[in-house]
Design an enzyme around this catalytic site. Structure first.
Site, PDB file in Angstrom:
ATOM      1  CE  LYS A  18     -16.115  39.519  -3.828  1.00 14.63           C
ATOM      2  NZ  LYS A  18     -15.348  40.583  -3.379  1.00 14.63           N
ATOM      3  CE1 TYR A  59     -12.168  41.119  -8.918  1.00 12.73           C
ATOM      4  CE2 TYR A  59     -11.574  38.805  -8.734  1.00 12.73           C
ATOM      5  CZ  TYR A  59     -12.471  39.698  -8.427  1.00 12.73           C
ATOM      6  OH  TYR A  59     -13.620  39.419  -7.873  1.00 12.73           O
ATOM      7  CG  ASN A 125     -16.753  42.604  -0.629  1.00 15.60           C
ATOM      8  OD1 ASN A 125     -16.791  41.591  -1.245  1.00 15.60           O
ATOM      9  ND2 ASN A 125     -16.781  43.849  -1.076  1.00 15.60           N
ATOM     10  CG  HIS A 128     -17.621  40.965  -8.578  1.00 17.19           C
ATOM     11  ND1 HIS A 128     -16.836  41.990  -8.795  1.00 17.19           N
ATOM     12  CD2 HIS A 128     -18.260  40.539 -10.006  1.00 17.19           C
ATOM     13  CE1 HIS A 128     -16.883  42.392 -10.030  1.00 17.19           C
ATOM     14  NE2 HIS A 128     -17.650  41.526 -10.614  1.00 17.19           N
ATOM     15  CD  GLU A 139     -17.732  41.858 -14.290  1.00 20.97           C
ATOM     16  OE1 GLU A 139     -18.720  41.653 -13.754  1.00 20.97           O
ATOM     17  OE2 GLU A 139     -16.927  42.789 -14.007  1.00 20.97           O
TER      18      GLU A 139
END
Length: 179
Positions: A18, A59, A125, A128, A139
């Site tokens: 990310k 998302y 975080n 993913h 994805e």
């Protein structure tokens, strides 16, 4: 040259580093090294920068949830890296290596994981990962529209499973010998 040999068929998963991690080259490289140290094959790798609409499309299943807008804005805030990883149980292994989504929990119950060691907040975080084989296919297509997962499983998987495979440092991807 690597002597990877797997008994069971390889599975693909999508991994994202990310924007918070890509913004810090030390963290980005640490995640990349964890991928390699855990014997994942990097089938494809690229850096990209999402527009807000890309993030919203990816998302969309979370629309209406309390974290949706924050996540959409964050994921389009800077460059990220996308990987197609292969391993015998790639989806679960990558999820285990990432650790729990909630960083505080990851630090307590899963030290040594990517999120436990490198995550900042529940949104920032670091990574993913796909949550199932079906999600991985969907994805991967989202991030790598030119990549045909069915074709890879049919034609490339047996060759990657039996090798020989080498890591191309310039491309940051594994390659079959002779390609």
């Amino acid at each position: 040259m690597s002597s990877f040999r797997w008994v069971r068929p390889l599975q693909l998963t999508l991994a994202l580093i990310k924007p918070d991690a890509v913004a810090n080259p030390v963290i980005s490289e640490a995640v990349h090294q964890k991928i390699l140290e855990n014997n994942f094959l990097i089938i494809r790798h690229k850096e990209l920068h999402w527009r807000s609409t890309d993030s919203q499309r990816f998302y969309c299943e979370h629309k209406g949830r309390f974290f949706y807008q924050r996540l959409v804005e964050f994921m389009s805030s800077g460059p990220m890296q996308a990987y197609i990883l292969a391993h015998e149980d790639a989806v679960q292994l990558w999820r285990n290596l990432m650790g729990p989504t909630k960083v505080f929990r990851a630090r307590i119950v899963a030290p040594g994981t990517v999120r436990g060691d490198l995550g900042l907040t529940d949104t920032r975080n670091t990574t993913h990962g796909s949550d199932s084989v079906e999600s991985a296919c969907r994805e991967i297509t989202f991030f790598f529209p030119e990549f045909n997962t069915s074709d890879w499983y049919e034609k490339q998987e047996p060759r990657y499973r039996t090798g020989p495979v080498f890591y191309d440092e310039e491309r940051s991807e594994h390659r079959l010998e002779g390609e």
